[in-house]
Design a protein around this motif. Structure first.
Motif, PDB file in Angstrom:
ATOM      1  N   GLU A 224       1.990  -1.168  12.753  1.00  0.00           N
ATOM      2  CA  GLU A 224       2.799  -0.070  13.292  1.00  0.00           C
ATOM      3  C   GLU A 224       2.306   0.384  14.659  1.00  0.00           C
ATOM      4  OE1 GLU A 224       3.603   4.664  12.398  1.00  0.00           O
ATOM      5  OE2 GLU A 224       2.721   3.411  10.837  1.00  0.00           O
ATOM      6  N   LYS A 225       0.987   0.604  14.777  1.00  0.00           N
ATOM      7  CA  LYS A 225       0.438   1.157  16.016  1.00  0.00           C
ATOM      8  C   LYS A 225       0.561   0.192  17.193  1.00  0.00           C
ATOM      9  CE  LYS A 225      -0.867   5.144  14.376  1.00  0.00           C
ATOM     10  NZ  LYS A 225      -0.256   6.401  14.856  1.00  0.00           N
ATOM     11  N   TYR A 226       0.454  -1.118  16.910  1.00  0.00           N
ATOM     12  CA  TYR A 226       0.484  -2.091  18.004  1.00  0.00           C
ATOM     13  C   TYR A 226       1.770  -2.925  18.002  1.00  0.00           C
ATOM     14  CZ  TYR A 226      -4.395  -0.823  18.635  1.00  0.00           C
ATOM     15  OH  TYR A 226      -5.562  -0.116  18.858  1.00  0.00           O
ATOM     16  N   ASN A 227       2.759  -2.457  17.213  1.00  0.00           N
ATOM     17  CA  ASN A 227       4.066  -3.109  17.190  1.00  0.00           C
ATOM     18  C   ASN A 227       3.935  -4.613  16.932  1.00  0.00           C
ATOM     19  OD1 ASN A 227       6.872  -3.098  17.329  1.00  0.00           O
ATOM     20  ND2 ASN A 227       6.905  -3.492  19.537  1.00  0.00           N
ATOM     21  N   ASP A 231       5.940 -12.028  11.306  1.00  0.00           N
ATOM     22  CA  ASP A 231       5.995 -13.480  11.508  1.00  0.00           C
ATOM     23  C   ASP A 231       4.953 -13.929  12.527  1.00  0.00           C
ATOM     24  OD1 ASP A 231       8.061 -13.764   9.686  1.00  0.00           O
ATOM     25  OD2 ASP A 231       9.630 -13.539  11.206  1.00  0.00           O
ATOM     26  N   GLU A 232       4.834 -13.137  13.611  1.00  0.00           N
ATOM     27  CA  GLU A 232       3.807 -13.439  14.622  1.00  0.00           C
ATOM     28  C   GLU A 232       2.420 -13.391  13.996  1.00  0.00           C
ATOM     29  OE1 GLU A 232       4.728 -12.211  19.129  1.00  0.00           O
ATOM     30  OE2 GLU A 232       4.720 -10.520  17.748  1.00  0.00           O
ATOM     31  N   LEU A 233       2.194 -12.393  13.157  1.00  0.00           N
ATOM     32  CA  LEU A 233       0.898 -12.239  12.504  1.00  0.00           C
ATOM     33  C   LEU A 233       0.610 -13.437  11.611  1.00  0.00           C
ATOM     34  CD1 LEU A 233      -1.606 -10.531  11.871  1.00  0.00           C
ATOM     35  CD2 LEU A 233      -0.274  -9.366  10.100  1.00  0.00           C
ATOM     36  N   ALA A 234       1.595 -13.859  10.840  1.00  0.00           N
ATOM     37  CA  ALA A 234       1.415 -15.008   9.945  1.00  0.00           C
ATOM     38  C   ALA A 234       1.063 -16.265  10.748  1.00  0.00           C
ATOM     39  CB  ALA A 234       2.677 -15.237   9.120  1.00  0.00           C
ATOM     40  N   ARG A 250      -7.674 -13.224   9.513  1.00  0.00           N
ATOM     41  CA  ARG A 250      -6.703 -12.139   9.637  1.00  0.00           C
ATOM     42  C   ARG A 250      -7.131 -11.148  10.715  1.00  0.00           C
ATOM     43  NH1 ARG A 250      -2.342 -10.433   6.582  1.00  0.00           N
ATOM     44  NH2 ARG A 250      -1.953  -8.179   6.660  1.00  0.00           N
ATOM     45  N   ALA A 251      -8.437 -10.832  10.745  1.00  0.00           N
ATOM     46  CA  ALA A 251      -8.945  -9.916  11.772  1.00  0.00           C
ATOM     47  C   ALA A 251      -8.805 -10.536  13.153  1.00  0.00           C
ATOM     48  CB  ALA A 251     -10.397  -9.556  11.487  1.00  0.00           C
ATOM     49  N   LEU A 252      -9.117 -11.821  13.259  1.00  0.00           N
ATOM     50  CA  LEU A 252      -8.996 -12.514  14.546  1.00  0.00           C
ATOM     51  C   LEU A 252      -7.537 -12.549  14.999  1.00  0.00           C
ATOM     52  CD1 LEU A 252     -10.276 -14.063  16.862  1.00  0.00           C
ATOM     53  CD2 LEU A 252     -10.090 -16.158  15.481  1.00  0.00           C
ATOM     54  N   ALA A 253      -6.634 -12.749  14.045  1.00  0.00           N
ATOM     55  CA  ALA A 253      -5.206 -12.751  14.386  1.00  0.00           C
ATOM     56  C   ALA A 253      -4.779 -11.390  14.928  1.00  0.00           C
ATOM     57  CB  ALA A 253      -4.388 -13.124  13.147  1.00  0.00           C
ATOM     58  N   THR A 256      -6.127 -10.928  18.447  1.00  0.00           N
ATOM     59  CA  THR A 256      -5.361 -11.731  19.404  1.00  0.00           C
ATOM     60  C   THR A 256      -4.044 -11.053  19.770  1.00  0.00           C
ATOM     61  OG1 THR A 256      -6.321 -13.786  18.530  1.00  0.00           O
ATOM     62  CG2 THR A 256      -4.283 -13.978  19.802  1.00  0.00           C
ATOM     63  N   LEU A 257      -3.344 -10.571  18.761  1.00  0.00           N
ATOM     64  CA  LEU A 257      -2.047  -9.933  19.008  1.00  0.00           C
ATOM     65  C   LEU A 257      -2.193  -8.579  19.694  1.00  0.00           C
ATOM     66  CD1 LEU A 257      -0.233 -10.857  15.675  1.00  0.00           C
ATOM     67  CD2 LEU A 257       0.209 -11.789  17.954  1.00  0.00           C
ATOM     68  N   ILE A 258      -3.274  -7.848  19.371  1.00  0.00           N
ATOM     69  CA  ILE A 258      -3.519  -6.569  20.047  1.00  0.00           C
ATOM     70  C   ILE A 258      -3.851  -6.817  21.514  1.00  0.00           C
ATOM     71  CG2 ILE A 258      -5.060  -4.565  20.165  1.00  0.00           C
ATOM     72  CD1 ILE A 258      -5.288  -4.805  17.069  1.00  0.00           C
ATOM     73  N   ALA A 259      -4.601  -7.890  21.782  1.00  0.00           N
ATOM     74  CA  ALA A 259      -4.922  -8.246  23.176  1.00  0.00           C
ATOM     75  C   ALA A 259      -3.643  -8.490  23.969  1.00  0.00           C
ATOM     76  CB  ALA A 259      -5.815  -9.487  23.202  1.00  0.00           C
ATOM     77  N   LYS A 260      -2.695  -9.187  23.351  1.00  0.00           N
ATOM     78  CA  LYS A 260      -1.421  -9.442  24.031  1.00  0.00           C
ATOM     79  C   LYS A 260      -0.642  -8.145  24.228  1.00  0.00           C
ATOM     80  CE  LYS A 260      -0.924 -14.150  22.209  1.00  0.00           C
ATOM     81  NZ  LYS A 260      -0.136 -15.048  21.299  1.00  0.00           N
ATOM     82  N   ALA A 261      -0.637  -7.303  23.190  1.00  0.00           N
ATOM     83  CA  ALA A 261       0.107  -6.040  23.260  1.00  0.00           C
ATOM     84  C   ALA A 261      -0.456  -5.099  24.305  1.00  0.00           C
ATOM     85  CB  ALA A 261       0.107  -5.366  21.892  1.00  0.00           C
ATOM     86  N   ARG A 262      -1.783  -5.114  24.481  1.00  0.00           N
ATOM     87  CA  ARG A 262      -2.438  -4.208  25.436  1.00  0.00           C
ATOM     88  C   ARG A 262      -2.662  -4.844  26.797  1.00  0.00           C
ATOM     89  NH1 ARG A 262      -4.954   0.336  23.247  1.00  0.00           N
ATOM     90  NH2 ARG A 262      -5.167   0.873  25.445  1.00  0.00           N
TER      91      ARG A 262
END
Length: 301
Positions: A224-227, A231-234, A250-253, A256-262
């Motif tokens: 929710e916080k990082y939108n 599917d992207e997470l999976a 899962r933590a690494l995923a 990675t996605l938070i890095a892209k979001a920020r």
């Protein structure tokens, strides 16, 4: 990840506290409401044994309200007065004053029996580990900048007496840790809230531990916080599972996605995990991720 931090000046501060506690009527200990177990120094508990105690669960505005209620019940069951507060707000100070007044009642009764006509101020020692907001609390309580504040552990260097109205005298003490954390989670939690110098910590490892905790205990919050799309997470979890051994995929995923979001991206579109880790930890410490508690009382686990 095993974290230990015990600067040399803390040994002297601990010796001084052993002498100072003899001078006071009550002990006020500030704990971080997100980590009351880890922020309660067992050495302080031993040094102040036999004294009436007031536990202040500071930064309660950053903690899970339901979990804080569990901690209040826990400390009251140990015979302590307890107040949950945000030390920056003056509206909680009256609750603290009332608690101190109740704890000083026995002393006032003894003074009366001894025939003392002038009511003496209650003497209180205030203590806590580094970076739990002790100096900010003192400044709010006294209504002026009485104690130096900062956002680095260990700003208060020496002891100082402060007069707080006509009610009581307050003895401030430096933040003190203890020589060895027997439970590795204690070091982790202290690092997460900023009670240990960031310069000695691997922030990428710490961020992975934090992500794992939040994912396990506050389901859906990170998405929710990082939108983050499920599917992207999976897809990222599948990719991470083929990567570094010993790392939670899962933590690494999530990282990675938070890095892209920020926008934490290096040249070549590679995630900047170091920069992202700093931002993530700051989001947690500042409350931007919401109200999160890292610990619950053992009786409620």
């Amino acid at each position: 990840m095993n974290i230990q931090w015990y600067p040399g000046h803390m040994t002297k501060a601990k010796r001084n506290m052993a002498n100072d506690v003899k001078l006071v009527d009550i002990v006020i200990e500030l704990l971080d409401a997100r980590t009351p177990y880890s922020t309660q120094n067992p050495d302080i508990k031993k040094l102040t044994a036999g004294k009436k105690r007031l536990i202040l669960l500071n930064k309660s505005d950053l903690a899970d309200t339901n979990v804080t209620s569990q901690w209040i019940r826990f400390f009251r069951s140990e015979g302590c007065e307890v107040v949950a507060l945000d030390s920056r707000r003056r509206d909680a100070i009256n609750l603290v004053r009332q608690a101190i007044y109740r704890l000083g009642e026995e002393k006032r009764e003894k003074d009366k029996k001894r025939g003392l006509t002038e009511i003496r101020a209650v003497k209180a020692l205030i203590c806590g580990i580094p970076n739990v907001g002790k100096s900010t609390f003192i400044n709010t309580l006294a209504g002026r900048a009485s104690a130096k504040t900062g956002n680095k552990p260990g700003v208060t260097k020496g002891n100082q007496w402060l007069t707080v109205g006509n009610d009581f005298l307050l003895l401030d003490t430096p933040g003190v840790l203890w020589p060895k954390f027997e439970d590795k989670n204690v070091g982790l939690h202290l690092a997460m809230i900023g009670a240990i110098n960031d310069q000695i910590i691997n922030l990428e490892e710490l961020s992975m531990e934090l992500l794992t905790f939040i994912d396990n205990n506050y389901s859906g919050l990170l998405e929710e916080k990082y939108n983050i799309n499920k599917d992207e997470l999976a897809n990222e979890i599948e990719a991470a599972d083929q990567g570094i051994l010993g790392v939670n995929p899962r933590a690494l995923a999530f990282l990675t996605l938070i890095a892209k979001a920020r926008g934490c991206i290096r040249k070549g579109a590679a995630p900047d995990y170091e920069r992202c880790s700093k931002l993530l930890i700051d989001d947690f410490r500042s409350g931007r991720l919401g109200k999160i508690s890292l610990e619950r009382p053992k009786a409620d686990k």
